[in-house]
Design a protein around this motif. Structure first.
Motif, mmCIF file in Angstrom:
data_model
loop_
_atom_site.group_PDB
_atom_site.id
_atom_site.type_symbol
_atom_site.label_atom_id
_atom_site.label_comp_id
_atom_site.label_asym_id
_atom_site.label_seq_id
_atom_site.Cartn_x
_atom_site.Cartn_y
_atom_site.Cartn_z
ATOM 1 N N MET A 138 0.840 -1.213 0.000
ATOM 2 C CA MET A 138 0.000 0.000 0.000
ATOM 3 C C MET A 138 0.870 1.256 0.000
ATOM 4 N N ALA A 139 1.964 1.211 0.768
ATOM 5 C CA ALA A 139 2.856 2.374 0.817
ATOM 6 C C ALA A 139 3.498 2.608 -0.547
ATOM 7 N N LYS A 140 3.919 1.524 -1.204
ATOM 8 C CA LYS A 140 4.531 1.658 -2.525
ATOM 9 C C LYS A 140 3.554 2.215 -3.554
ATOM 10 N N LEU A 141 2.298 1.831 -3.410
ATOM 11 C CA LEU A 141 1.270 2.291 -4.349
ATOM 12 C C LEU A 141 0.721 3.668 -3.958
ATOM 13 N N LYS A 142 1.258 4.201 -2.863
ATOM 14 C CA LYS A 142 0.840 5.525 -2.361
ATOM 15 C C LYS A 142 -0.662 5.566 -2.064
ATOM 16 N N ILE A 143 -1.131 4.472 -1.502
ATOM 17 C CA ILE A 143 -2.528 4.412 -1.067
ATOM 18 C C ILE A 143 -2.594 4.899 0.373
ATOM 19 N N ASN A 144 -3.463 5.835 0.623
ATOM 20 C CA ASN A 144 -3.593 6.420 1.955
ATOM 21 C C ASN A 144 -4.735 5.772 2.727
ATOM 22 N N LYS A 145 -4.631 5.857 4.041
ATOM 23 C CA LYS A 145 -5.662 5.237 4.863
ATOM 24 C C LYS A 145 -7.007 5.947 4.752
ATOM 25 N N THR A 146 -6.989 7.180 4.247
ATOM 26 C CA THR A 146 -8.262 7.882 4.063
ATOM 27 C C THR A 146 -8.915 7.555 2.721
ATOM 28 N N ASP A 147 -8.199 6.850 1.850
ATOM 29 C CA ASP A 147 -8.792 6.440 0.566
ATOM 30 C C ASP A 147 -9.915 5.433 0.811
ATOM 31 N N ARG A 148 -10.851 5.404 -0.107
ATOM 32 C CA ARG A 148 -11.915 4.407 -0.003
ATOM 33 C C ARG A 148 -11.330 3.025 -0.274
ATOM 34 N N VAL A 149 -11.916 2.038 0.382
ATOM 35 C CA VAL A 149 -11.409 0.680 0.264
ATOM 36 C C VAL A 149 -11.503 0.156 -1.172
ATOM 37 N N SER A 150 -12.407 0.715 -1.944
ATOM 38 C CA SER A 150 -12.585 0.255 -3.325
ATOM 39 C C SER A 150 -11.341 0.471 -4.175
ATOM 40 N N ILE A 151 -10.443 1.378 -3.757
ATOM 41 C CA ILE A 151 -9.238 1.642 -4.532
ATOM 42 C C ILE A 151 -8.307 0.422 -4.562
ATOM 43 N N LEU A 152 -8.501 -0.492 -3.645
ATOM 44 C CA LEU A 152 -7.647 -1.673 -3.559
ATOM 45 C C LEU A 152 -8.032 -2.752 -4.557
ATOM 46 N N PHE A 153 -9.204 -2.626 -5.152
ATOM 47 C CA PHE A 153 -9.693 -3.705 -6.023
ATOM 48 C C PHE A 153 -9.591 -3.337 -7.500
#
Length: 220
Positions: free
Chosen positions: A205-220
């Motif tokens: 997640m850190a490498k993909l620059k995904i933040n904890k405030t992003d919606r969970v849908s961004i992971l799929f």
């Protein structure tokens, strides 16, 4: 046929009815920091979904982008199938002095533990299919949780050209450990691999620059 095999939902055991009820609500708009993830792994007698059996289940929760060490699960199942060929990998022998429980007890504990959490596994289809076979042998349905595969997520950290060259190859958990600088201690135990998978998930997640405030849908 399993202990709870029934056609009528009303005759399912209470824990399964409660589990199904979790999925009436949609999670897509939930931010990652408000989502409970469970990284898990199974050790099995082999790779055959029909004939092989789950020997142990390890799981650990990830909440608000932190691994909750106090929120983990480790189960060892009674062995009615034994395959000496795989003992060298997982080290679980019939004679091990482990506290084991029946398959039906284990699946009830596991289902209560995961609830509607998003499940994370490495090569997730294998673990999902093994757990689904346990559920089916006990007269239940299949897992309803959303799944994330760390192998798939890890591939997204690579350049498109590199990805296309590896499209028919899978990243092993050892490869993720090497690339993400994760210790391999306790590899090939269900709990150890679950913990490694949780660390890999957070690093990816850190490498993909995904933040904890992003919606969970961004992971799929």
């Amino acid at each position: 046929m399993g202990l709870w095999s029934r056609k009528n939902d009303k005759e399912f055991p209470g824990f399964w009815v409660e589990y199904l009820a979790f999925f009436d609500k949609k999670q897509q708009k939930t931010p990652i920091e408000k989502t409970r993830f469970i990284a898990f792994d199974t050790e099995t007698t082999g790779f055959d979904y029909i004939d092989d059996r789950v020997l142990s289940i390890g799981a650990v929760a990830v909440n608000n982008t932190s691994i909750e060490v106090a929120d983990q699960l480790e189960l060892y199942l009674e062995q009615d199938v034994f395959n000496s060929d795989t003992v060298e990998i997982h080290g679980i022998r019939k004679s091990n002095n482990l506290d084991t429980i029946s398959e039906s007890e284990a699946i009830e504990i596991f289902i209560k533990y995961i609830g509607n959490s998003i499940l994370i596994a490495h090569h997730a289809n294998f673990d999902r299919n093994m757990i689904n076979k346990v559920l089916q042998r006990n007269g239940l349905g299949t897992l309803k949780n959303k799944f994330l595969d760390t192998g798939v997520l890890f591939s997204k950290t690579k350049h498109l050209v590199y990805r296309s060259n590896r499209k028919h190859m899978h990243y092993s958990l050892d490869e993720l450990c090497d690339d993400l600088k994760i210790s391999k201690s306790d590899r090939h135990t269900a709990s150890g691999d679950a913990f490694i998978t949780a660390i890999a998930f957070l690093k990816i997640m850190a490498k993909l620059k995904i933040n904890k405030t992003d919606r969970v849908s961004i992971l799929f």
